[in-house]
Design a protein around this motif. Structure first.
Motif: not given
Length: 201
Positions: A53-81
């Motif tokens: 009808s006049d509605l659009y139902d959006l469903q997002f499924f998001i997965s993977g991995e981000l690379t951040l910097i560890c606040d403590r040792c400053l090395d790269n760290m992987q964050l699963p999403v």
């Protein structure tokens, strides 16, 4: 071609029924979003749009991995999403996003760009403090931090604070568990009195 052109959904021309979309997010997506905390990414977004009808139902499924910097040792760290996001979109007189689960857009908009919806959903999975799991920080950097925190203290209070910091550092490295901090005997006395008072009631 704009930075986020591929994320434009042709709502006006979309037939009724269910449509499937897939997006791959890499480092460039977050560079375009001007996010300097995310140094790399390997994210897959599966989007299901159900038009009825006049509605659009959006469903997002998001997965993977981000690379951040560890606040403590400053090395790269992987964050699963691994997250989901759902919203319903409909046409109206003006743009209105007051509701968390309903978005109203003007009739004049033939497209809906979902890039910022995806970005916000991913960004909300990132904790305020980015640190490696216990024992995973860079050992060399941890040793340097310990060395610099071990300066001579100006007072007994400073010495006690430094001892606590050092113990926490060891615990973060997975060496030992922190011991319970000593309590003020005056508070212990008050707690005891309060307990006795409750027992008499």
């Amino acid at each position: 071609m704009g930075k986020f052109t591929e994320y434009k959904l042709p709502l006006k021309s979309m037939p009724e029924g269910t449509q499937e979309y897939e997006y791959k997010l890499g480092k460039q997506f977050f560079v375009n979003m001007e996010n300097s905390d995310i140094h790399d990414a390997d994210i897959t977004v599966n989007l299901t749009v159900t038009h009825k009808s006049d509605l659009y139902d959006l469903q997002f499924f998001i997965s993977g991995e981000l690379t951040l910097i560890c606040d403590r040792c400053l090395d790269n760290m992987q964050l699963p999403v691994d997250t989901e996001y759902h919203i319903t979109v409909k046409y109206g007189d003006t743009y209105n996003d007051d509701s968390d689960d309903l978005l109203e857009i003007p009739e004049s908009d033939a497209y809906l760009n979902v890039a910022y919806m995806i970005y916000d959903t991913v960004a909300l999975t990132i904790p305020i403090k980015h640190v490696h799991p216990l024992g995973k920080c860079n050992r060399q950097m941890s040793a340097i931090l310990k060395k610099h925190r071990a300066r001579p203290a100006d007072s007994d209070e400073d010495t006690e604070l430094q001892d606590q910091l050092m113990e926490e550092m060891d615990y973060m490295d997975g060496d030992t568990a922190p011991s319970a901090a000593p309590t003020d005997p005056r508070w212990d006395g008050l707690k005891k009195l309060a307990g006795e008072s409750d027992a008499e009631k």
